[in-house]
Enzyme design. Structure first.
Site, PDB file in Angstrom:
ATOM      1  CB  THR A   1     -12.536   2.247  -8.830  1.00  0.00           C
ATOM      2  OG1 THR A   1     -13.326   1.367  -8.025  1.00  0.00           O
ATOM      3  CG2 THR A   1     -11.378   1.484  -9.436  1.00  0.00           C
TER       4      THR A   1
ATOM      5  CG  ASP B   1      -2.147   0.875   1.049  1.00  0.00           C
ATOM      6  OD1 ASP B   1      -3.260   0.328   0.942  1.00  0.00           O
ATOM      7  OD2 ASP B   1      -1.992   2.116   0.987  1.00  0.00           O
TER       8      ASP B   1
ATOM      9  CB  CYS C   1     -20.258  -0.522  -3.203  1.00  0.00           C
ATOM     10  SG  CYS C   1     -18.709  -1.329  -2.774  1.00  0.00           S
TER      11      CYS C   1
END
Ligand SMILES: NC(=O)c1ccc[n+]([C@@H]2O[C@H](COP(=O)([O-])OP(=O)(O)OC[C@H]3O[C@@H](n4cnc5c(N)ncnc54)[C@H](O)[C@@H]3O)[C@@H](O)[C@H]2O)c1
Length: 381
Positions: free
Chosen positions: A66, A30, A238
């Site tokens: 994203t 990360d 989401c």
């Protein structure tokens, strides 16, 4: 196998733990050192901010964010950065799997096209969109069926072998685009149905019919109906985001994604609706001490991403309320600590964690508006 996972957030760390459990040796990479230092994965696992360590892997999994950009369009900058990390650090052919949620064509056009032309190593590629539901004890990495498709039969076979080591059921589809589109459709289905039930809550309230009783009654139909509950809006990484990825590609090919846009509108309008209901019940919110209970986007987790609490608080402030928040699971948010639950005029319950007692909510204010449908005998959705 030796696995490298790029991105150690909610998804990356969950796959890392599952892979370690499946007997693999895992490097979790990360770019954020604080993420790595907070990880507590036991077994054959190494968390790192050193990208060169991914060079020893046989399988490289991409699990980076994203999000949407400020124009609510897909922002693939982290996926592009992950591709660069692979190009710079992986010097032998591997299987590259994308688990990040994105529009159909992402694996082929945004990942393979970039990595292959730069590295020339002939990597294999697969898409396997992540479905994990944070905090869900029933549906885990092990028992949630895993969608996958390789770019070639060899990639599909290797991806199947990898996921079979820690997932009970693998669902192979014909192309990466099918897997990518299925993930977006799953979350769009939720987004649209949540918007529908949110609109219905407004209709039934205006008709003076108890919403939750109607929903319970409708849910007794054993076929052709699926139960969704109203709420103050949608949160998390989401549901508020993924449908806009689908709308983006739809519009690029000339299909106006009206359902998705309308559902966004309804869900984003819920904070103002909730506050208007409370305001009309108590007369005016001006100068009233209001506590927002539960700022996480769902019960029993500390995730505040895209949480409706932000909009609810700003709507309350617009009406002149003096706003505090209480959330012992989140504890600290936007530089403030969770307040004590006492001495308020109004309580608006957005999320009800198990550790927050119904009795404490009811005694903290003479008027309670419950968006969760779990507190008996008070106003609410
Ligand atoms: N959280 C969920 O419930 C969930 C469920 C299914 C799918 N997804 C999808 O999975 C993906 C990851 O989501 P998440 O919830 O884990 O996000 P997250 O924000 O929790 O974690 C992403 C991590 O990636 C790191 N990162 C960013 N750019 C990087 C880079 N170039 N190299 C290495 N690390 C980088 C960040 O520091 C962060 O720790 C997204 O596409 C998301 O839509 C999320």
């Amino acid at each position: 196998m030796k696995i490298a996972i790029i991105g150690q957030g909610y998804v990356g760390r969950s796959i890392a733990a599952a892979c370690v459990g499946g007997g693999h040796s895992v490097i979790g990479f990360d770019t954020d050192a604080s993420v790595i230092s907070s990880l507590q994965i036991k077994g054959d696992y190494e968390g790192t901010t050193d990208a060169s360590l991914i060079g020893s892997a046989e399988v490289v999994v991409i699990a980076v964010p994203t999000p949407l950009d400020s124009a609510r369009k897909p922002d693939l900058s982290a996926v592009k950065a992950a591709c660069k990390t692979i190009i710079e650090n992986v010097k032998k052919p591997v299987l590259v799997i994308n688990e990040s949620t994105s529009y159909p064509g992402t694996l082929r056009n945004e990942i393979v096209a970039v990595v292959d032309s730069a590295s020339g190593l002939g990597h294999m590629y697969a898409a396997s969109p992540e479905r994990v539901d944070p905090g869900n004890a029933k549906w885990t990495q092990k028992n949630t069926p895993r969608l996958l498709a390789g770019l070639t039969p060899e990639a599909t076979a290797l991806a199947r072998k990898f996921y079979s080591s820690f997932c009970d059921e693998i669902v192979e589809v014909s192309t990466p685009e099918v897997a990518e589109a299925a993930k977006l459709f799953e979350n769009t289905f939720r987004q649209v149905n949540i918007a529908l039930v949110n609109e219905f809550a407004q209709i039934s309230n205006a008709l003076d019919i108890p919403t939750r009783e109607v929903l319970e009654a409708a849910a007794t139909k054993p076929f052709g109906f699926m139960s969704f509950q109203p709420g103050p809006g949608v949160g998390g990484h989401c549901i508020p985001v993924d449908p806009s990825y689908l709308a983006y590609v739809a519009e690029n090919v000339g299909v106006p994604a009206e359902f998705i846009k309308r559902a966004n509108q309804v869900n984003l309008g819920m904070p103002a609706y909730v506050v208007s209901r409370a305001a009309s019940d108590v007369g005016s919110l001006k100068g009233k001490k209001v506590v927002v209970v539960g700022v996480a986007y769902k019960a029993n987790i500390a995730d505040t991403r895209e949480a409706p609490a932000v909009l609810v608080i700003s709507e309350l402030q617009k009406l002149g309320a003096e706003v505090s928040w209480h959330d012992p699971v989140v504890e600290n948010w936007n530089g403030q600590n969770s307040c004590d639950l006492q001495g308020f005029d109004v309580a608006i319950v957005l999320t009800k964690h198990d550790v927050v007692s119904e009795a404490d909510i009811k005694s903290c204010a003479p008027y309670v508006f419950d968006c969760t449908g779990t507190i008996k005998g008070v106003a609410g959705l």
